[in-house]
Design a protein around this motif. Structure first.
Motif, PDB file in Angstrom:
ATOM      1  N   LEU A  86     -34.283  -9.225  -4.241  1.00 46.98           N
ATOM      2  CA  LEU A  86     -33.618 -10.534  -3.193  1.00 46.98           C
ATOM      3  C   LEU A  86     -32.415 -11.094  -4.119  1.00 46.98           C
ATOM      4  CD1 LEU A  86     -36.915 -12.530  -2.534  1.00 46.98           C
ATOM      5  CD2 LEU A  86     -35.397 -11.353  -0.836  1.00 46.98           C
ATOM      6  N   PHE A  87     -32.477 -10.690  -5.526  1.00 45.82           N
ATOM      7  CA  PHE A  87     -31.457 -11.360  -6.269  1.00 45.82           C
ATOM      8  C   PHE A  87     -30.147 -10.667  -5.896  1.00 45.82           C
ATOM      9  CE2 PHE A  87     -34.930 -12.671  -9.397  1.00 45.82           C
ATOM     10  CZ  PHE A  87     -35.406 -13.719  -8.502  1.00 45.82           C
ATOM     11  N   THR A  89     -26.805 -16.042  -3.990  1.00 46.92           N
ATOM     12  CA  THR A  89     -25.808 -17.167  -3.902  1.00 46.92           C
ATOM     13  C   THR A  89     -26.237 -18.523  -4.678  1.00 46.92           C
ATOM     14  OG1 THR A  89     -25.317 -16.300  -1.471  1.00 46.92           O
ATOM     15  CG2 THR A  89     -24.479 -18.504  -2.254  1.00 46.92           C
ATOM     16  N   ALA A  90     -27.489 -18.765  -4.545  1.00 40.80           N
ATOM     17  CA  ALA A  90     -28.119 -19.620  -5.259  1.00 40.80           C
ATOM     18  C   ALA A  90     -28.016 -19.500  -6.779  1.00 40.80           C
ATOM     19  CB  ALA A  90     -29.508 -19.920  -4.889  1.00 40.80           C
ATOM     20  N   LEU A  91     -28.400 -18.357  -7.339  1.00 41.05           N
ATOM     21  CA  LEU A  91     -28.475 -18.042  -8.709  1.00 41.05           C
ATOM     22  C   LEU A  91     -26.999 -18.031  -9.195  1.00 41.05           C
ATOM     23  CD1 LEU A  91     -30.904 -14.949  -8.803  1.00 41.05           C
ATOM     24  CD2 LEU A  91     -31.067 -17.342  -9.895  1.00 41.05           C
ATOM     25  N   THR A 136     -25.715 -14.705 -13.153  1.00 44.15           N
ATOM     26  CA  THR A 136     -24.992 -13.574 -12.104  1.00 44.15           C
ATOM     27  C   THR A 136     -26.021 -12.253 -12.139  1.00 44.15           C
ATOM     28  OG1 THR A 136     -22.795 -14.427 -12.752  1.00 44.15           O
ATOM     29  CG2 THR A 136     -23.123 -12.282 -11.573  1.00 44.15           C
ATOM     30  N   PRO A 137     -26.774 -12.129 -11.096  1.00 43.60           N
ATOM     31  CA  PRO A 137     -27.448 -10.993 -11.134  1.00 43.60           C
ATOM     32  C   PRO A 137     -26.669  -9.652 -11.076  1.00 43.60           C
ATOM     33  CG  PRO A 137     -28.150 -12.603  -9.605  1.00 43.60           C
ATOM     34  CD  PRO A 137     -26.912 -12.828  -9.952  1.00 43.60           C
ATOM     35  N   SER A 138     -27.101  -8.533 -11.279  1.00 38.57           N
ATOM     36  CA  SER A 138     -26.781  -7.246 -11.208  1.00 38.57           C
ATOM     37  C   SER A 138     -26.646  -6.891  -9.769  1.00 38.57           C
ATOM     38  CB  SER A 138     -27.014  -6.187 -12.287  1.00 38.57           C
ATOM     39  OG  SER A 138     -28.469  -5.876 -12.018  1.00 38.57           O
ATOM     40  N   LYS A 150     -30.706 -10.999 -16.681  1.00 37.95           N
ATOM     41  CA  LYS A 150     -31.049 -11.139 -17.936  1.00 37.95           C
ATOM     42  C   LYS A 150     -31.241 -12.688 -18.423  1.00 37.95           C
ATOM     43  CE  LYS A 150     -30.537  -8.504 -22.126  1.00 37.95           C
ATOM     44  NZ  LYS A 150     -30.490  -7.147 -22.566  1.00 37.95           N
ATOM     45  N   ILE A 151     -32.178 -13.196 -18.902  1.00 41.77           N
ATOM     46  CA  ILE A 151     -32.362 -14.682 -19.367  1.00 41.77           C
ATOM     47  C   ILE A 151     -32.083 -14.417 -21.034  1.00 41.77           C
ATOM     48  CG2 ILE A 151     -33.841 -16.453 -19.540  1.00 41.77           C
ATOM     49  CD1 ILE A 151     -35.215 -15.202 -17.253  1.00 41.77           C
TER      50      ILE A 151
END
Lengths: 150, 452
Positions: free
Chosen positions: B311-312, B319-321, B327-329, B335-336
């Motif tokens: 989903l990410f 968009t929300a993240l 920024t997800p791959s 990665k936190i």
């Protein structure tokens, strides 16, 4: 409200520390003269340092100089036991008991055989190769090898 | 089957207690048999401490039995079965606590294979053994109850020994490598669910499976030539992958979900993977002078967390993240940033008589040492209350050794903060505006234990 008792308990703690000690109000052991460290005839040593005694009775030293296994023998609660543990192992009887329980319950060792009387300790040590134990000086009659403490 | 195992186990322990004369360990054909059993009661003024402690609970017990034998001068075999319960943790499931083949080649080098007690700090190996310590609960800053079952033992291989250091004492060392078991329905999994950082987006997780990749531990204790002083250092590390059922709470987006949102409907969405890599360092000091014992330890743990959910990778969540600065791959991996927890305590215990001991400690824990105030934690939506970032615990204990085998303890804790408490034990209040976790609260504990 419930915690108003805490300062009182803390005060009890420190008063206890202040008045206790070997001769204090809360002293936990008496002294009854010297102890003699005895061993089986097969043991190559005739004298040991205090550090050696401590290492052996805490299971950190497990072999004699000839590779023979050290078999420990303990004397049940008695003045001689208290004196030996305090003088040579530097633990109170409670601390020593808990130390060996820790070894047994965590898979690190086996609690040494414990006997109720000096005569039983002498018999076991005489008949067990590599055995070492301690008895009150008053119970020693040269029927078993003794070790000099340096 | 599990219930049958529990019954057999409890009956075995009780039979042993009855049959062995209640005083000393039993020996049968060279096999030593020892055991212990304890029962406690917990009550808290607020907050549930790993069980329903606000209402008072007796779901707080341990029982264990072990068998060991010297096979030869150098080889010893042993095993211990353990059952424990602390609210939802343990549930009296009978586990193989340790099972070891121990070959002591020389005093300076021994080898253990099997399931070994995990070395960490001064007291981790004995944390199931109530009769061996002053306190009912060890300081949570270093010995977190949620991790207790996961850090109890390591399955693999270990080396150990004692090295004489001439005039400055001796060195005791342990090195272990293998794997640990982390259950998907116990404390560690619940802690992981609490660490999920996207609760504010309406996504929550339920850990289904945890695969531990590796675990190592090392401990060194310098037994100094100063009577009673022991200085130690230890480290351990582990990494694991978890697979989690992921739910989306429609009430977090009423504009999109309309009627569904008004019923608070949970939608199951693609599964998430939550991977953890952790390394812990602990410094320890214990000083024993006659009947007085001081101890102090400091521990820090570095965590690296990585999340994956398809989903990410694209769409509204992506968009929300991105809008939140993450920024997800392309495959949805996030990665936190690495963060470090920190904990320390100082304790003192004094045995006034052979039967009475008094002890106290002060323990401090921060979930993230760079966010001690909890501000960032709240800003990120991990929690709604800042005091979830820390736990400061002042403990006072009385211990009574009724006999050599029976021990009774009564203990009080004055707590400030709510770190380490599990969300699963402390549900969101139904009344709007009510705090989920109280900042100042008390925990009382009483425990009776027997060992032979």
């Amino acid at each position: 409200m419930k915690w108003r008792i805490i300062p009182v308990l803390i005060a009890v703690l420190f008063i206890g520390i202040a008045v206790s000690g070997p001769t204090g109000l809360f002293a936990t052991s008496g002294r009854a003269g010297d102890v003699v460290v005895i061993c089986n005839d097969s043991v190559p040593a005739s004298s040991l340092s205090r550090d050696n005694i401590q290492e052996m009775f805490l299971g950190r030293k497990t072999r004699w100089s000839d590779g023979q296994k050290i078999t420990l023998t303990l004397l049940k609660d008695s003045d001689a036991n208290d004196v030996f543990l305090e003088e040579y192992v530097e633990k109170t009887p409670q601390q020593f008991r808990d130390y060996w329980k820790k070894q047994a319950f965590t898979g690190r060792g086996r609690i040494p055989d414990t006997f109720a009387s000096p005569q039983e300790v002498i018999e076991f040590v005489k008949n067990t190769p590599g055995a070492v134990g301690y008895i009150p000086a008053s119970a020693y009659e040269s029927q078993v090898k003794s070790i000099t403490i340096e | 089957m599990k219930n049958l195992m529990r019954v057999i186990f409890i009956v075995t322990v009780l039979t042993a207690v009855q049959g062995f004369g209640c005083i000393y360990a039993y020996e049968y054909k060279g096999i030593d048999i020892r055991g212990f059993i304890s029962q406690g009661y917990l009550q808290s003024s607020d907050n549930n401490f790993f069980a329903e402690t606000e209402d008072g609970t007796t779901q707080f017990n341990e029982a264990g039995i072990n068998f060991s034998a010297d096979v030869s001068d150098k080889l010893r075999l042993g095993m211990q079965f353990l059952a424990r319960d602390l609210g939802s943790i343990g549930d009296n499931e009978v586990l193989l606590d340790w099972a070891v083949a121990d070959y002591r080649w020389q005093d300076y080098l021994g080898l253990r294979v099997g399931n070994m007690k995990f070395v960490h700090g001064l007291y981790n190996e004995t944390r199931d053994l109530d009769m061996l310590r002053t306190f009912i609960f060890l300081p949570q800053s270093v010995y977190n109850e949620a991790w207790r079952e996961s850090s109890a033992s390591v399955q693999g291989v270990g080396f150990y020994g004692d090295l004489p250091l001439a005039d400055i004492g001796s060195l005791n060392y342990d090195v272990q490598y293998g794997t640990i078991n982390i259950s998907d329905d116990k404390g560690a999994a619940r802690l992981l669910e609490d660490q999920w950082p996207f609760k504010a987006t309406g996504l929550t997780i339920d850990v289904d499976k945890i695969d531990v990749e590796r675990t190592y531990a090392g401990s060194v204790k310098w037994i100094t030539n100063m009577e009673g002083l022991v200085i130690g250092a230890s480290t351990y590390g582990y990494s694991f992958e978890s697979e989690c059922t992921t739910m989306f709470d429609t009430s977090s987006d009423p504009a999109t979900f309309g009627g569904l949102a008004s019923f608070g409907t949970q939608l199951t969405v693609p599964k998430s993977n939550f991977d953890v890599d952790a390394t812990t360092y602990t410094a320890s000091m214990e000083f024993t002078w006659r009947n007085l014992v001081f101890a102090a330890e400091y521990m820090t743990t570095s965590y690296e967390l990585e999340l994956r959910n398809e989903l990410f990778g694209a769409g509204a969540f992506n968009t929300a993240l991105v809008a939140a600065g993450v920024t997800p791959s392309a495959n949805g991996t996030v990665k936190i940033d690495e963060f470090d927890s920190e904990g320390y305590y100082g304790s003192v215990a004094y045995r006034f008589t052979p039967w009475f001991e008094l002890g106290t400690y002060y323990s401090v824990y921060y979930a993230n040492k760079d966010d001690k105030s909890g501000s960032e934690r709240v800003a990120k939506g991990l929690d709604t209350e800042k005091h979830r970032a820390w736990l400061k615990d002042w403990c006072l204990t009385t211990r009574f050794d009724v006999t050599e085998n029976w021990v009774v303890k009564v203990e009080g804790h004055k707590m400030n903060g709510a770190a380490i408490l599990l969300g699963a034990d402390n549900p969101v209040p139904e009344t709007a505006g009510e705090e989920r976790y109280e900042e100042d609260w008390y925990l009382y504990a009483a425990k009776v234990s027997y060992n032979f």
